[in-house]
Each structure stands twice: as C-alpha cells, then as structure tokens.
Design a protein around this motif. Structure first.
Motif, mmCIF file in Angstrom:
data_model
loop_
_atom_site.group_PDB
_atom_site.id
_atom_site.type_symbol
_atom_site.label_atom_id
_atom_site.label_comp_id
_atom_site.label_asym_id
_atom_site.label_seq_id
_atom_site.Cartn_x
_atom_site.Cartn_y
_atom_site.Cartn_z
ATOM 1 N N MET A 1 0.715 -1.164 0.246
ATOM 2 C CA MET A 1 -0.046 0.107 -0.092
ATOM 3 C C MET A 1 1.024 1.460 0.094
ATOM 4 N N GLN A 2 0.441 2.034 -0.946
ATOM 5 C CA GLN A 2 1.958 2.761 -1.183
ATOM 6 C C GLN A 2 0.238 4.893 -1.301
ATOM 7 N N ILE A 3 0.598 5.838 -0.705
ATOM 8 C CA ILE A 3 -0.285 6.929 -0.177
ATOM 9 C C ILE A 3 0.806 7.312 -0.868
ATOM 10 N N TYR A 4 -0.102 8.807 -1.978
ATOM 11 C CA TYR A 4 1.215 9.718 -3.052
ATOM 12 C C TYR A 4 -0.272 11.043 -2.233
ATOM 13 N N MET A 33 -9.471 -2.762 3.853
ATOM 14 C CA MET A 33 -7.723 -2.482 4.473
ATOM 15 C C MET A 33 -7.881 -1.554 4.589
ATOM 16 N N MET A 34 -8.889 -0.321 4.382
ATOM 17 C CA MET A 34 -8.850 1.266 4.542
ATOM 18 C C MET A 34 -9.928 1.775 6.056
ATOM 19 N N VAL A 35 -10.349 0.589 6.070
ATOM 20 C CA VAL A 35 -11.512 0.673 7.101
ATOM 21 C C VAL A 35 -10.733 -0.212 9.060
ATOM 22 N N SER A 36 -9.587 -0.925 8.273
ATOM 23 C CA SER A 36 -9.514 -1.798 9.184
ATOM 24 C C SER A 36 -7.928 -0.736 9.580
ATOM 25 N N ARG A 37 -7.368 -0.522 8.383
ATOM 26 C CA ARG A 37 -6.920 1.065 9.700
ATOM 27 C C ARG A 37 -7.431 1.847 9.920
ATOM 28 N N GLY A 38 -8.714 2.396 10.365
ATOM 29 C CA GLY A 38 -9.496 3.222 10.841
ATOM 30 C C GLY A 38 -9.525 4.868 10.098
ATOM 31 N N PHE A 39 -9.812 4.350 8.958
ATOM 32 C CA PHE A 39 -10.434 5.189 7.831
ATOM 33 C C PHE A 39 -11.298 5.096 8.220
ATOM 34 N N PHE A 46 -18.121 5.421 -2.842
ATOM 35 C CA PHE A 46 -17.714 6.375 -3.342
ATOM 36 C C PHE A 46 -16.411 5.670 -2.157
ATOM 37 N N PRO A 47 -14.986 5.817 -3.032
ATOM 38 C CA PRO A 47 -13.774 5.339 -2.827
ATOM 39 C C PRO A 47 -13.070 6.185 -1.712
ATOM 40 N N VAL A 48 -14.395 7.064 -0.981
ATOM 41 C CA VAL A 48 -12.743 8.194 -0.368
ATOM 42 C C VAL A 48 -12.764 7.604 1.151
ATOM 43 N N PHE A 49 -12.330 8.015 1.813
ATOM 44 C CA PHE A 49 -12.399 8.168 3.114
ATOM 45 C C PHE A 49 -11.627 8.845 4.064
ATOM 46 N N LEU A 50 -11.705 9.022 5.031
ATOM 47 C CA LEU A 50 -11.467 10.491 6.180
ATOM 48 C C LEU A 50 -10.176 9.533 7.275
ATOM 49 N N HIS A 51 -8.691 10.363 7.015
ATOM 50 C CA HIS A 51 -8.686 9.947 8.431
ATOM 51 C C HIS A 51 -8.454 10.776 9.837
ATOM 52 N N PRO A 52 -7.985 8.881 10.258
ATOM 53 C CA PRO A 52 -8.821 9.634 11.542
ATOM 54 C C PRO A 52 -8.477 10.375 12.351
ATOM 55 N N GLN A 53 -6.958 10.767 11.956
ATOM 56 C CA GLN A 53 -6.477 12.557 13.043
ATOM 57 C C GLN A 53 -6.462 13.327 12.128
ATOM 58 N N THR A 54 -6.453 12.780 11.831
ATOM 59 C CA THR A 54 -6.578 14.624 10.257
ATOM 60 C C THR A 54 -7.645 15.011 10.401
ATOM 61 N N HIS A 55 -8.348 13.840 9.412
ATOM 62 C CA HIS A 55 -9.198 13.866 8.799
ATOM 63 C C HIS A 55 -8.743 15.385 6.830
ATOM 64 N N GLU A 56 -8.789 14.289 6.826
ATOM 65 C CA GLU A 56 -8.313 14.828 5.255
ATOM 66 C C GLU A 56 -8.332 13.416 4.387
ATOM 67 N N GLU A 57 -9.070 14.168 3.165
ATOM 68 C CA GLU A 57 -9.689 12.910 2.179
ATOM 69 C C GLU A 57 -8.356 12.604 1.424
ATOM 70 N N TYR A 58 -8.644 10.678 1.698
ATOM 71 C CA TYR A 58 -7.645 10.004 0.907
ATOM 72 C C TYR A 58 -8.045 8.866 0.268
ATOM 73 N N ALA A 59 -8.294 9.013 -1.122
ATOM 74 C CA ALA A 59 -9.619 7.994 -2.443
ATOM 75 C C ALA A 59 -7.981 7.277 -2.898
ATOM 76 N N LEU A 60 -9.196 6.182 -2.623
ATOM 77 C CA LEU A 60 -8.252 4.796 -3.360
ATOM 78 C C LEU A 60 -8.473 5.147 -5.255
ATOM 79 N N ALA A 61 -7.484 4.639 -5.588
ATOM 80 C CA ALA A 61 -6.715 5.404 -6.735
ATOM 81 C C ALA A 61 -8.013 4.315 -7.614
ATOM 82 N N ARG A 62 -9.040 5.339 -8.573
ATOM 83 C CA ARG A 62 -9.518 3.939 -9.117
ATOM 84 C C ARG A 62 -9.683 5.346 -10.853
ATOM 85 N N THR A 63 -10.285 4.120 -11.761
ATOM 86 C CA THR A 63 -10.823 4.771 -13.370
ATOM 87 C C THR A 63 -12.109 4.802 -12.472
#
Length: 413
Positions: A1-4, A33-39, A46-63
C-alpha cells in the motif's frame, strides 16, 4: 500500500503558494484495508475515506467510465490493481495530475510541471470531454492563475458545448464554480474563457448578448458593452469587492442587450428590461439572496445613481426608499461600490473620481438622522408617513443644492 499527495497541493507547492487542502491517493489497497486501519468511509459507493486523526481525504486509486450525460453520469472502479498513473489520467488538467510520494519525489507522467511553468491549462486525456463541469473549472483556473488555455483544450471545450454537454449542468454546480471564479484575482478571465468556448451563450446568454452591442462613444470609449462588462467586473475584483458586488458588476448592464444604449432611461424611470433579465438569471442558477438582490438593485438604479446631480430632492428620497437604503444601508453601499466599478471600468478611466458615492452617503445620513419617534408622537397616525417624508426632504434639499453648486453638472459620467 502506497500513499501519494496529489492534485492541488502539489500544484500550489510548485507555484510557491500555501497549501490549503491536502488530498491523498492510496494505491494497492481496497475498502476493507482502509477501514481496518481506522479510516472513515465518506460514502457507501464512493472510494474516499477520512483520516482518523487529520480528517484529510484519502481516495483509493480509481478509474472512471462515462455512463450518462452530465457531470454525475460516471461509474467508478477502485481496486488494488489500479495504478497511480491510471488515477492521474482521469484528472482534468496536467497541472492537477501530479503527485508526490512519501519521500517527496515528484511524479509527473503527463507534463504538468512544464505546463505550470509555461502558464498553460491543458487537458490530460480525451476523457476531459466527459465532464461538463470541467469547462467551468478551466475558466475558474484561468481566472485564478491568469493562464492560457491550450489550443486543443479550447477546441475540446467548444466541441463539448456544441454536443450539448453544457446544457446538462445543474444550478448548484454552476453557481458553485461561478462564485469561486468571481472571487479570483483575474475574475474577468473566467467570463472571457466561457465566451470564447461558447459556454457563456448557454449559461449566461444575457451577458453573452452584450458582446457586439455598441456603447455611446462619448461615455464609453471601449465601444462594446461586453468589453465594458469585463472591465467593470475586473475593476470590482481590483477593488477587492465582495461576491455580491462582483456578481452585480457582471450583470449591471444586461438591459443594454435588449434596449439600445442611446434610448436607455438615463434620467427617467429605470431599466425594466435589465431587471427582468437579472431576475431570470437569479432564478435559473438559484443565486443566494444577498447576491441576487445586489445585482437587481445595481442593474435597476446605477444609471440614476450616476446622475444624482440632475435629480430633484423628492426623486432622491424616492430612490432611497425604493432601494430600502434606510433599513439596509450596507446593501445600498454595495450598490454604490458597483457604480464606482462601472465608472472606472472604462478605457483610461481607472482612477476617475466618483463624488456621487460620497454624496449619496451624505444624503442617506442626513435623511436618516431625523427623529422619527418625535415626529410620530406629534402627529395624527394617518399623517406620520407624510411628516417623516417632509422632514427627510428638508434635510436632503440643502445638501443637494450645495452639491449641485460644487460640481460641473454638465460633465457626464
């Protein structure tokens, strides 16, 4: 899993601008996997999640795949097999299709950095044409950065308009993009881009119709009503006016597309044709009340506000009443500011004095300073309104006479 880190944050960092929002793309993961890490999932489909601490948006790579007309007609595919390059390919412009990895290394598969340095907005792929909101975004980014639109991107936008994509835009998205664009530093560029690609004729035909309509040459050396509208809007931006004031600056002259300028009511009546057009625009795009009211008042009254030196005290009082200036003075000040932008939004008139603004404020102040309670207490109830009007007129008359003597009334605005 890589984050950009992706999109606007990368773009603005390369421009040396502060980062306001950080968006992240996650490659090699799925929803479980995202939910298991607390997102925290943003939406069910819609494949977008909020970081549990910062609440910034983390989206799964998608087409994405186009499934219907309009900006909402898309089907998303998010899977651990989707690559970063595939995710960036679905984005609108090359300057928004860059990423940085966790080590700060720039990833730029589509030439975004070069376009950023050259000041060019260029679409990433032909899929740009699938989302009509991107026409508005192109206009807004041009206004923000004063960038040029790449020739092939402009042609793609024209094709989208011709194919009816702009007709599928909904009011909420149109106003959202317009409101942002109007508040950009080069606000007039947004209207220029929309005019050049043909979208203005679909979204704001009343403004589009101003281009090619001649102005009275003795008042407006820029000749064309559309050009004057652009100059007025840009002057409002240069004066750092509010959104209601900038919106009103954009619409203040729409009546001229329906009524030839040489027969507009410069000293009598008001712009009925323009008022109707503004009401229609406000309704069409569900414009917020404060913006809608400011635009309507500016369109109706700006000519007479300019011509205050020629007005009788009773007419002045009537305008103050009809604009509700006594109860809502700040809104009236907004209209006066639009009038200032109108006067200075002309060729070689950028620093033109506008004494009318202060004079109207003086008139409003003296007419507001009467003791309405004392007048009411001394009058029969049926005579109170007339007595208040006479008291206000008594305050207005000397101020108006002094103003008329202090200026050259033959000097037109």
């Amino acid at each position: 899993m890589q984050i950009y880190l992706v999109g606007g944050a990368v773009r603005d960092e390369l421009l040396g601008l502060p980062q306001t929002d950080c968006d992240w793309v996650v490659v090699g993961a799925n929803a479980e996997m995202m939910v298991s890490r607390g997102f925290i999932p943003v939406g069910k489909d819609f494949p977008v999640f909020l970081h549990p601490q910062t609440h910034e948006e983390y989206a799964l790579a998608r087409t994405e795949r186009k499934t219907a007309a309009g900006y909402a007609g898309f089907q998303f595919y998010a899977d651990s097999s989707v690559t970063l390059e595939q995710d960036l390919l679905r984005r609108d412009f090359t300057i928004n299709a860059m990423a940085k990895d966790e080590n700060g290394t720039l990833i730029d598969p589509y030439g975004g950095q070069a376009d950023l340095q050259a000041g060019i907005l260029r679409h990433v792929s032909p899929a740009f044409a699938e989302d009509p909101v991107r026409i508005l975004r192109a206009a807004r980014f041009a206004a923000r950065y004063d960038f040029e639109i790449a020739a092939d991107t402009m042609q793609l936008m024209r094709n989208m308009v011709a194919d009816g994509e702009a007709d599928a835009l909904v009011a909420e998205r149109v106003w959202q993009e317009f409101a942002k664009g109007l508040m950009e530093k080069q606000a007039a560029r947004m209207i220029t881009v929309l005019h050049d690609c043909g979208a203005l004729a679909v979204l704001l035909p009343e403004v589009n119709a101003l281009f090619g309509v001649p102005q009275p040459a003795n008042h407006h050396p820029e000749i064309d009503c559309g050009i004057h509208t652009l100059m007025t809007l840009q002057t409002a931006a240069d004066l750092n006016l509010s959104l209601p004031e900038r919106y009103a600056a954009l619409l203040h002259d729409v009546g001229k597309a329906l009524t030839p300028p040489h027969i507009l009511p410069h000293h009598h009546g008001h712009d009925l044709a323009g008022e109707k057009s503004v009401i229609n625009i406000n309704h069409r795009w569900r414009v917020p009340k404060q913006c809608a009211e400011c635009a309507q008042l500016a369109c109706v009254w700006h000519i007479r506000i300019h011509s205050v030196a020629h007005l009788k005290p009773k007419t002045i009082l009537n305008i103050l009443k009809k604009t509700d200036a006594f109860r809502r003075p700040q809104r009236f000040i907004h209209v006066l500011n639009v009038c200032l932008a109108d006067v200075r939004g002309r060729k070689n008139k950028e620093n033109t004095p506008y004494p009318q603004r202060q004079h109207w404020l003086n008139l409003l102040q003296v007419a507001s300073n009467i003791d309405t309670r004392a007048i009411a207490a001394a009058q029969d109830p049926k005579n109170i309104a007339a007595a208040i009007e006479q008291a206000r007129l008594a305050q207005i008359k000397p101020i108006q006479l002094a103003y008329q003597h202090s200026i050259k009334t033959e000097n037109p605005v």
